[in-house]
Design a protein around this motif. Structure first.
Motif, PDB file in Angstrom:
ATOM      1  N   GLN A 176     -26.539 -15.447 -17.260  1.00 51.35           N
ATOM      2  CA  GLN A 176     -27.095 -15.730 -15.936  1.00 51.35           C
ATOM      3  C   GLN A 176     -26.682 -17.115 -15.452  1.00 51.35           C
ATOM      4  O   GLN A 176     -26.423 -17.313 -14.256  1.00 51.35           O
ATOM      5  N   PHE A 177     -26.624 -18.064 -16.364  1.00 51.65           N
ATOM      6  CA  PHE A 177     -26.179 -19.415 -16.014  1.00 51.65           C
ATOM      7  C   PHE A 177     -24.804 -19.374 -15.362  1.00 51.65           C
ATOM      8  O   PHE A 177     -24.568 -20.002 -14.319  1.00 51.65           O
ATOM      9  N   ARG A 178     -23.888 -18.609 -15.932  1.00 47.32           N
ATOM     10  CA  ARG A 178     -22.533 -18.569 -15.384  1.00 47.32           C
ATOM     11  C   ARG A 178     -22.482 -17.830 -14.052  1.00 47.32           C
ATOM     12  O   ARG A 178     -21.760 -18.239 -13.132  1.00 47.32           O
ATOM     13  N   LEU A 179     -23.274 -16.781 -13.919  1.00 49.36           N
ATOM     14  CA  LEU A 179     -23.376 -16.117 -12.615  1.00 49.36           C
ATOM     15  C   LEU A 179     -23.881 -17.098 -11.558  1.00 49.36           C
ATOM     16  O   LEU A 179     -23.383 -17.129 -10.425  1.00 49.36           O
ATOM     17  N   ASN A 180     -24.870 -17.899 -11.926  1.00 52.98           N
ATOM     18  CA  ASN A 180     -25.450 -18.869 -10.989  1.00 52.98           C
ATOM     19  C   ASN A 180     -24.469 -19.983 -10.620  1.00 52.98           C
ATOM     20  O   ASN A 180     -24.481 -20.482  -9.486  1.00 52.98           O
ATOM     21  N   GLU A 181     -23.624 -20.367 -11.578  1.00 50.69           N
ATOM     22  CA  GLU A 181     -22.654 -21.428 -11.305  1.00 50.69           C
ATOM     23  C   GLU A 181     -21.670 -20.996 -10.210  1.00 50.69           C
ATOM     24  O   GLU A 181     -21.332 -21.765  -9.320  1.00 50.69           O
ATOM     25  N   ILE A 182     -21.218 -19.746 -10.274  1.00 51.32           N
ATOM     26  CA  ILE A 182     -20.325 -19.239  -9.236  1.00 51.32           C
ATOM     27  C   ILE A 182     -21.068 -19.111  -7.915  1.00 51.32           C
ATOM     28  O   ILE A 182     -20.539 -19.459  -6.847  1.00 51.32           O
ATOM     29  N   LYS A 183     -22.292 -18.628  -7.970  1.00 53.72           N
ATOM     30  CA  LYS A 183     -23.093 -18.504  -6.739  1.00 53.72           C
ATOM     31  C   LYS A 183     -23.257 -19.855  -6.049  1.00 53.72           C
ATOM     32  O   LYS A 183     -23.177 -19.944  -4.814  1.00 53.72           O
ATOM     33  N   GLU A 184     -23.462 -20.913  -6.825  1.00 54.93           N
ATOM     34  CA  GLU A 184     -23.634 -22.240  -6.219  1.00 54.93           C
ATOM     35  C   GLU A 184     -22.368 -22.704  -5.507  1.00 54.93           C
ATOM     36  O   GLU A 184     -22.423 -23.334  -4.449  1.00 54.93           O
ATOM     37  N   VAL A 185     -21.204 -22.393  -6.085  1.00 54.77           N
ATOM     38  CA  VAL A 185     -19.946 -22.741  -5.418  1.00 54.77           C
ATOM     39  C   VAL A 185     -19.823 -21.976  -4.096  1.00 54.77           C
ATOM     40  O   VAL A 185     -19.475 -22.538  -3.061  1.00 54.77           O
TER      41      VAL A 185
END
Length: 370
Positions: free
Chosen positions: A234-243
């Motif tokens: 989920q952390f990595r999904l969120n990192e892309i979402k933030e970009v």
């Protein structure tokens, strides 16, 4: 006392006036963003800028697209706003809508990024995309967790968003490297991917590992099986979402929309490339429903389109089905367009413009004239 009341009244009127101006500015900005052309069913194509082409050659190319039913061109100028400005003028003159197509997390030969080896993603096996790339040599992926790498991407978005007459900034490669390749491509790389292999599982860069530890209190490098750590995923999904969400704000600030090329539908994208695009702030998505990559038949275009449309219910994001033309007959092109229409797509996009055959153009034009 009357004088004091008068002063208060003047101050109140000034404040009301300021608020009205602020509201007017916000409304105006929203109106500017919503000016992107709307058609009953939009036809797009992706193209890449070629410095060897003359303006006359481009004018001929853009006329051809327009005369054969294409409404919009997504132009890859390698994030160069000067080239984009020149080509946008030529395309707009032919009544084509222009979208600034950019490679986002995958930044091959990015001269700025290459000065910073720590900006790049690292695999679980310890290989950095800076000098040891998965699958192909042009896979040079920046870490969305590195603040300077992220800002570099946003700066590129802003440069493109400032170009006059561009309808949107279009994000491509807005994800992690393929943890799983499409099944049809595995033989090409002599690979079997029945699990998350260390060489293709990213991002174990220091920026990412440290940020995850700060947020979740865990060192993912000590995990016995990182693939089953749901917080890590989920952390990595969120990192892309933030970009993406940051890019959305930048594009809208300049009166432009944000569009993106994505994997076929959200659950599949989540599984294959850490990309959950139904959660993003994005105006329009172009899922690459390249059915032959997955050993599917043309009817899969309808299934994947419908899945994406269903996942976007309740959001203002439009979906335009992406179609990979090279192996397709004109008959299958016509079928794919009809399947996209019947399953809720707002349009179709074709990869890529320069290689569309006359027979395929005829199918596109016929579908549009129905």
């Amino acid at each position: 006392m009357k004088m004091i009341k008068g002063i208060y009244l003047v101050i109140i009127l000034i404040l009301i006036g300021c608020q009205a101006e602020e509201k007017k500015e916000i409304v105006t900005q929203k109106e500017e963003v919503s000016e992107m052309k709307t058609t009953p069913f939009k036809y797009w194509t992706w193209i890449t800028a070629n410095p060897e082409k003359s303006e006359q050659e481009y004018t001929i190319e853009f006329k051809k697209y327009k005369n054969n039913g294409i409404d919009a061109v997504l132009i890859n100028t390698f994030a160069d706003p000067i080239v984009l400005e020149k080509l946008t003028k030529l395309a707009v003159n032919e009544d084509l809508e222009v979208h600034a197509w950019m490679f986002t997390m995958n930044r091959p030969d990015d001269k700025v990024a290459l000065q910073h080896p720590d900006w790049y993603m690292v695999s679980r096996s310890g290989k950095s995309c800076f000098d040891d790339r998965p699958y192909v040599d042009y896979y040079q992926w920046l870490s969305p967790s590195h603040p300077e790498a992220r800002q570099h991407v946003w700066d590129l978005v802003e440069g493109l968003a400032k170009v006059k007459d561009v309808a949107s900034v279009h994000l491509d490669y807005i994800r992690y490297p393929d943890i799983y390749l499409p099944i049809g491509l595995l033989p090409k790389y002599n690979l079997v991917q029945n699990e998350e292999l260390p060489d293709f599982d990213f991002d174990y860069s220091q920026a990412s590992v440290q940020k995850f530890k700060r947020l979740y209190g865990k060192d993912i490098q000590k995990a016995e099986v990182p693939a089953i750590d749901i917080e890590w995923k989920q952390f990595r999904l969120n990192e892309i979402k933030e970009v993406v969400d940051g890019a959305y704000d930048i594009a809208h600030k300049h009166g432009k929309k944000l569009t993106a090329a994505v994997f076929p539908y959200p659950e599949m994208a989540d599984h294959m490339v850490r990309q959950r695009w139904d959660k993003w702030n994005v105006d329009e998505v172009l899922p690459m429903i390249y059915y032959n990559f997955y050993n599917e038949t043309v009817d899969w275009v309808g299934f994947a389109t419908r899945q994406g449309v269903e996942d976007l219910k309740g959001k203002n994001t439009k979906l335009h089905t992406g179609i990979y033309l090279p192996p397709m007959s004109a008959k299958d092109v016509a079928v794919a367009i009809e399947l996209a229409k019947n399953n809720g797509a707002a349009g179709v996009s074709f990869f890529d413009g320069e290689n569309i055959t006359d027979e395929q153009f005829e199918a596109i034009k016929s579908a549009k004239n129905k």
